[in-house]
Motif scaffolding. Structure first.
Motif, mmCIF file in Angstrom:
data_model
loop_
_atom_site.group_PDB
_atom_site.id
_atom_site.type_symbol
_atom_site.label_atom_id
_atom_site.label_comp_id
_atom_site.label_asym_id
_atom_site.label_seq_id
_atom_site.Cartn_x
_atom_site.Cartn_y
_atom_site.Cartn_z
ATOM 1 N N LEU A 197 7.374 -14.784 34.696
ATOM 2 C CA LEU A 197 6.587 -15.589 33.757
ATOM 3 C C LEU A 197 6.812 -17.066 34.035
ATOM 4 C CD1 LEU A 197 7.550 -13.599 30.532
ATOM 5 C CD2 LEU A 197 5.434 -13.391 31.855
ATOM 6 N N GLN A 256 -0.254 -7.738 31.503
ATOM 7 C CA GLN A 256 -0.476 -8.376 30.202
ATOM 8 C C GLN A 256 -1.275 -7.484 29.254
ATOM 9 O OE1 GLN A 256 -1.854 -12.297 32.076
ATOM 10 N NE2 GLN A 256 -0.805 -12.959 30.208
ATOM 11 N N HIS A 286 2.910 -12.757 37.577
ATOM 12 C CA HIS A 286 2.889 -11.688 36.566
ATOM 13 C C HIS A 286 3.043 -10.317 37.222
ATOM 14 C CE1 HIS A 286 2.116 -13.362 32.605
ATOM 15 N NE2 HIS A 286 1.132 -14.129 33.042
#
Ligand code: NI
Length: 173
Positions: A146, A51, A141
């Motif tokens: 997701l 992320q 992740h």
């Protein structure tokens, strides 16, 4: 500590399987600190390496909800689910890479997870409730998965279109 930029879906880095951590370097410790700061700032309860564009098996989380209680920042390297309960739980999940979109996801209600800590020591813990949901969401992740991948293709496409639009708007701003 530095706030890191959080990637927004769709992004190819959010769809990739991350590499195992082989050594706890100074850079990795700094990244863990930054990730915790970025997560608290967002605010969120979990954040995974990809992320912030870090393609390593690292996640941070803190699911202490009570603002009066002491925080519990956790850093998990190479986390692995070693046991999952048959009982499931439904939580309305969200994700810092998919802002302001929420959907119900069913997952095992309890899991046992093994990981390496920043000292290089192995840890294992039994997670339940929000902690169990969060740790499973974050491990996903690291495998390029997701929470919207659990939804119907139609719902997933709708959310993806919204995010594409959001990214266009942010790029213009
Ligand atoms: Ni997420």
């Amino acid at each position: 500590m530095t706030l890191r930029h959080i990637l927004i879906h769709p992004d190819p880095r959010l769809k990739k399987r991350c590499d195992p951590v082989t050594e706890v370097t100074k850079e990795l410790r700094a990244a863990a600190d930054d990730m915790l700061e970025t997560m608290y700032d967002a605010p969120g309860i979990g954040l995974a390496g990809p992320q912030v564009g870090l393609m390593s098996r690292i996640l941070v989380m803190d699911c202490v909800k009570d603002p009066e209680a002491a925080p519990r920042p956790m850093v998990l390297l190479n986390p692995e689910v070693t046991w999952s309960s048959e009982a499931t739980n439904v939580y309305e999940e969200g994700c810092l890479s998919i802002p302001e979109q929420y959907a119900e996801v069913t997952r095992p209600a309890e899991v046992k997870v093994r990981w390496m800590d920043l000292e290089g020591a192995m840890q294992e813990e039994h997670f339940a409730g929000l902690w169990a949901t969060c740790v499973q969401h974050e491990i996903d992740h690291l495998n390029g998965r997701l929470f919207i991948d659990y939804l119907t293709p139609l719902k997933r496409q709708l959310i993806t279109r919204r995010m594409t639009k959001l990214k266009r708007e942010r790029a213009r701003a």
